[in-house]
Design a protein around this motif. Structure first.
Motif, short mmCIF file in Angstrom:
data_model
loop_
_atom_site.label_atom_id
_atom_site.label_comp_id
_atom_site.label_asym_id
_atom_site.label_seq_id
_atom_site.Cartn_x
_atom_site.Cartn_y
_atom_site.Cartn_z
N LEU A 246 1.07 -1.45 0.20
CA LEU A 246 0.26 0.10 0.25
C LEU A 246 1.08 1.05 -0.33
N LEU A 247 1.40 1.23 0.91
CA LEU A 247 2.58 2.63 1.59
C LEU A 247 3.59 2.71 -0.38
N HIS A 248 4.16 1.55 -0.46
CA HIS A 248 4.51 1.46 -1.96
C HIS A 248 3.80 2.23 -3.18
N ARG A 249 2.22 1.76 -3.16
CA ARG A 249 1.54 2.45 -4.35
C ARG A 249 1.32 3.40 -4.54
N CYS A 250 1.64 4.46 -3.13
CA CYS A 250 1.28 5.35 -1.90
C CYS A 250 2.05 6.53 -2.59
N GLY A 251 3.63 5.83 -3.09
CA GLY A 251 4.59 7.32 -2.96
C GLY A 251 5.31 6.83 -1.32
N ALA A 252 5.06 6.33 -0.72
CA ALA A 252 5.81 6.16 0.16
C ALA A 252 7.17 6.79 -0.19
N ALA A 253 8.34 7.65 0.68
CA ALA A 253 9.90 7.62 0.74
C ALA A 253 10.63 7.40 1.02
N THR A 254 9.79 6.46 2.57
CA THR A 254 10.73 5.44 3.27
C THR A 254 10.11 4.23 2.57
N ASP A 255 11.37 4.03 3.98
CA ASP A 255 10.64 2.44 4.16
C ASP A 255 10.15 2.22 4.72
N PRO A 256 8.60 1.67 4.37
CA PRO A 256 7.52 1.18 5.69
C PRO A 256 7.38 0.21 6.50
N GLY A 257 8.39 -0.48 6.07
CA GLY A 257 8.62 -1.59 7.49
C GLY A 257 8.43 -1.56 8.53
N PRO A 258 9.18 -0.14 8.77
CA PRO A 258 9.14 0.47 10.59
C PRO A 258 8.01 1.01 10.96
N ALA A 259 7.26 1.22 10.43
CA ALA A 259 6.07 2.04 10.26
C ALA A 259 5.24 1.11 10.82
N GLY A 260 4.88 0.20 9.64
CA GLY A 260 4.04 -1.21 8.93
C GLY A 260 4.08 -2.08 11.21
N ARG A 261 5.56 -2.94 11.39
CA ARG A 261 5.77 -2.49 12.93
C ARG A 261 5.04 -2.29 13.78
N GLU A 262 5.28 -1.43 13.93
CA GLU A 262 4.82 -0.21 14.83
C GLU A 262 3.24 -0.48 14.83
N LEU A 263 2.75 -0.34 13.99
CA LEU A 263 1.16 0.13 13.57
C LEU A 263 0.99 -1.84 14.20
N LEU A 264 1.32 -2.59 13.98
CA LEU A 264 1.05 -3.85 14.23
C LEU A 264 1.00 -4.65 15.47
N ARG A 265 2.64 -3.53 16.40
CA ARG A 265 2.95 -4.10 17.71
C ARG A 265 1.47 -2.97 18.66
N ARG A 266 1.13 -1.96 17.99
CA ARG A 266 0.46 -1.14 18.03
C ARG A 266 -1.73 -2.40 18.87
N TRP A 267 -0.99 -2.96 17.59
CA TRP A 267 -2.78 -3.10 17.01
C TRP A 267 -2.78 -4.58 17.96
#
Length: 235
Positions: free
Chosen positions: A24-45
Motif C-alpha cells: 500500500l505504501l509503495h503504491r501510494c508513493g512512500a519515500a521511506t521504507d514502510p517496514g518500521p512504521a508497519g511493524r509499529e502499527l502491528l505492535r499497537r494493534w
C-alpha cells in the motif's frame, strides 16, 4: 491507566498484513521504507488491553474496504485510514480517534506523503468517532461501513464481538456497562442508515438491526426499540 508495554508481534500471524501495508505504501508513493512504521502499527494493534480492537479487527476492516472499494473515490486513502483508525486504543479514554489521527499525521508525514493526502487520512480517522459521513463523502462512507460491518454478522459472530467489547471494558461495573452499552445501541439503532454504500446496506443492515435489538433487549429487557424511526441520539 498507564501505557502498557505491548508483546512482540506474532510474525506468522501478521506477515500478510505487513506485506499488504508495504504494498500500500509503495503504491501510494512512500519515500521511506514502510517496514518500521508497519511493524509499529502491528505492535499497537497487538497491545494486551485489546479484546475486540485487535489485529483481527484490522484485517476484517481492510477486507471490507476491499469489498466496498468500488464505492470509494480514493480506496487507498481509505485503506490508510483503516490502518490508523484504532491504532491508538485505550478503553478508558475518550480521545482515541484524535490520537490515532495525530499518529497518522506523524507517520505519513514522515514518509513523504503530500500534506493533502495526510490530512484526508486524518479526517477519515476522526470520522469514526460518529460514523456519520456527510452526503457525498464516498470515502467516509466506505470506511464507516467497513468499520461497522461487524454489526451485521451472524448471531454467533455478533455474540463473540459483544463479549469481546465487554472484556475490553472489564474495569466498568456491570450496571454502568449495561447503561452505557444500551445508550450506544440506541444511538446506532436511531441512525436513519447504519450503512451508506449500496453493497453494505444490502448485506448488513437487516441483520445488524436484528443483532443490535437483540443485544439491547438482553441488556434492558425492553423491546420495540429497533426501528429506524427511533429518535436520533448522537454521541
Amino acid at each position: 491507566m498507564p501505557e502498557a508495554d505491548a508483546p512482540a508481534t506474532d510474525a506468522p500471524a501478521t506477515e500478510d498484513l505487513l506485506a499488504a501495508w508495504t504494498a500500500l505504501l509503495h503504491r501510494c508513493g512512500a519515500a521511506t521504507d514502510p517496514g518500521p512504521a508497519g511493524r509499529e502499527l502491528l505492535r499497537r494493534w497487538s497491545e494486551p488491553q485489546r479484546r475486540y480492537h485487535t489485529v483481527d479487527h484490522l484485517r476484517a476492516v481492510l477486507g471490507h474496504v476491499d469489498t466496498l472499494a468500488e464505492h470509494a473515490d480514493d480506496p487507498d486513502a481509505v485503506r490508510l485510514a483503516a490502518w490508523f483508525h484504532d491504532a491508538v486504543y485505550r478503553p478508558d479514554r475518550s480521545e482515541n480517534e484524535e490520537r490515532s489521527a495525530a499518529l497518522a499525521v506523524r507517520a505519513l508525514g514522515g514518509s513523504g506523503f503530500p500534506a493533502a493526502r495526510v490530512a484526508e487520512v486524518a479526517r477519515l480517522v476522526r470520522l469514526t468517532v460518529t460514523h456519520r459521513p456527510e452526503p457525498g463523502d464516498r470515502d467516509g462512507e466506505v470506511l464507516c461501513d467497513a468499520d461497522l460491518a461487524v454489526l451485521g454478522g451472524g448471531p454467533a459472530a455478533y455474540a463473540a464481538y459483544a463479549a469481546a467489547v465487554r472484556e475490553e471494558y472489564a474495569f466498568v461495573p456491570e450496571p454502568d456497562f449495561r447503561a452505557g452499552r444500551a445508550a450506544v445501541l440506541r444511538q446506532l439503532l436511531a441512525l436513519p442508515a447504519l450503512y451508506r454504500t449500496r453493497t453494505a446496506h444490502r448485506r448488513f443492515d437487516a441483520p445488524a438491526r436484528a443483532n443490535l435489538a437483540a443485544e439491547l433487549t438482553g441488556l434492558t429487557g425492553l423491546t420495540g426499540l429497533a426501528g429506524p424511526e427511533t429518535p436520533d441520539s448522537s454521541g
